[in-house]
Design an enzyme around this catalytic site. Structure first.
Site, short mmCIF file in Angstrom:
data_model
loop_
_atom_site.label_atom_id
_atom_site.label_comp_id
_atom_site.label_asym_id
_atom_site.label_seq_id
_atom_site.Cartn_x
_atom_site.Cartn_y
_atom_site.Cartn_z
N HIS A 37 -9.11 -10.22 37.05
CA HIS A 37 -8.07 -9.39 36.45
C HIS A 37 -8.60 -8.62 35.24
CE1 HIS A 37 -4.07 -11.27 38.00
NE2 HIS A 37 -4.99 -11.25 38.94
N GLU A 106 -3.63 -5.12 42.59
CA GLU A 106 -2.33 -5.01 41.93
C GLU A 106 -2.39 -3.90 40.89
OE1 GLU A 106 -4.02 -8.05 40.98
OE2 GLU A 106 -3.46 -9.27 42.71
#
Length: 326
Positions: A37, A106
């Site tokens: 991330h 995402e």
């Protein structure tokens, strides 16, 4: 059956993640899987180090345990040429212990570089398909070029390639992504105990290992475990359609404001009862997954790893499908 330990890169700093990986190796886990991330899901998680640097540190500090990304998006924040190079390098540094987990990504992580993240699923799948084709092309050796609808490659070569290339596990949540995993991947990755995901994968010709994350929260009592999961991991209850769309941690904070401790108890195995943890893993086995990742959202990673080694390892590995679809 293989069992892995999830390294929560949103909840711990880089040195602590390396320490946990070393501890996981000592406890007998087969592999560790790290999230990749740019942002944490929630601000109060407080971390998000560069996963590839952490993996290099783990490779240097361990000797047996497998390493995996869970998962990397090789389309926007990274160009697939960079991931092809990074994965090949890590495979060499770990002496063949690395698995490249990839997915369509995402918005939380991919919007940060500026060009934008596609608003619909189809172009994301198209981009992931092109990215996998580019990675495979570069891993075949020599100078390579590629002209796709979304992604391009010009006269690129990965010079340091391992003799045995890393396995690629592709994240899937439905039939299209499961077919992509079968066509261009070597394995499947999922976060839900849905037998139809494995069925789509296998019907499309997929025969590789099938990875899934099992939500758990260990603490000396159920309330403490559930409270910790509520504070840092309530985003997991939003579902993939929400998880893939929100751009920043503050949005996840707002979207999960109404999540209650009771909701956490329905999603996560909480407390210290080994039967409850084994029961949480069973639906994933029934769904056809054979690589289970223990995803601890509790406040004490050392306590969880010790608990797993003493109470869960043998029982998890002995799980067999019950014939019941969940």
């Amino acid at each position: 059956m293989q069992v892995g330990y999830k390294l929560a890169a949103e909840a711990f700093g880089p040195a602590e993640l390396v320490r946990q990986a070393v501890l996981a190796e000592q406890a007998g886990f087969d592999f560790v899987e790290i999230s990749d991330h740019y942002h944490p899901w929630l601000d109060n998680q407080g971390h998000s180090p560069f996963a590839w640097s952490v993996l290099g540190g783990i490779a240097a500090k361990t000797s047996r345990i497998g390493l995996a990304t869970g998962v990397t998006c090789p389309t926007v924040r990274y160009h697939p040429a960079i991931i092809a190079q990074a994965a090949a390098t890590l495979a060499l540094m770990s002496e063949g212990r690395f698995v490249l987990g990839v997915g369509s990504g995402e918005r939380l992580n991919e919007h940060v570089v500026g060009p934008g993240f596609p608003n619909t699923v189809r172009p994301r799948h198209e981009m992931l398909k092109e990215a996998l084709e580019i990675i495979r092309l570069l891993w075949s050796g020599g100078y390579r070029s590629y002209e796709g609808k979304h992604l391009q490659l010009q006269d690129a070569r990965v010079f340091d390639l391992p003799d045995e290339l890393p396995l690629i596990a592709v994240a899937a949540s439905g039939s299209l992504s499961a077919r992509l995993a079968a066509d261009l991947g070597d394995g499947l990755f999922a976060t839900e105990a849905k037998p139809e995901i494995v069925e789509h994968y296998q019907k499309a010709g997929g025969t590789g290992p099938r990875y899934a994350e099992v939500p758990m929260a260990w603490a000396p009592d159920e309330h403490t475990a559930a409270k910790a999961a509520l504070e840092t991991s309530r985003w997991a209850l939003t579902g993939w359609k929400v998880m893939s769309e929100l751009p920043n941690p503050v949005n996840f904070d707002a979207a999960t404001a109404t999540v209650r401790e009771e909701d956490i108890l329905e999603k996560f195995a909480c407390g210290t009862d080994p039967d409850r943890f084994v029961k949480a893993a069973q639906p994933f086995v029934d769904a056809g997954f054979d690589r289970l990742v223990m995803q601890n959202a509790g406040p004490d990673p050392d306590g969880f790893i010790d608990f797993y080694q003493r109470e869960l390892d043998t029982r998890i590995r002995q799980l067999k499908p019950t014939g019941i679809s969940h």
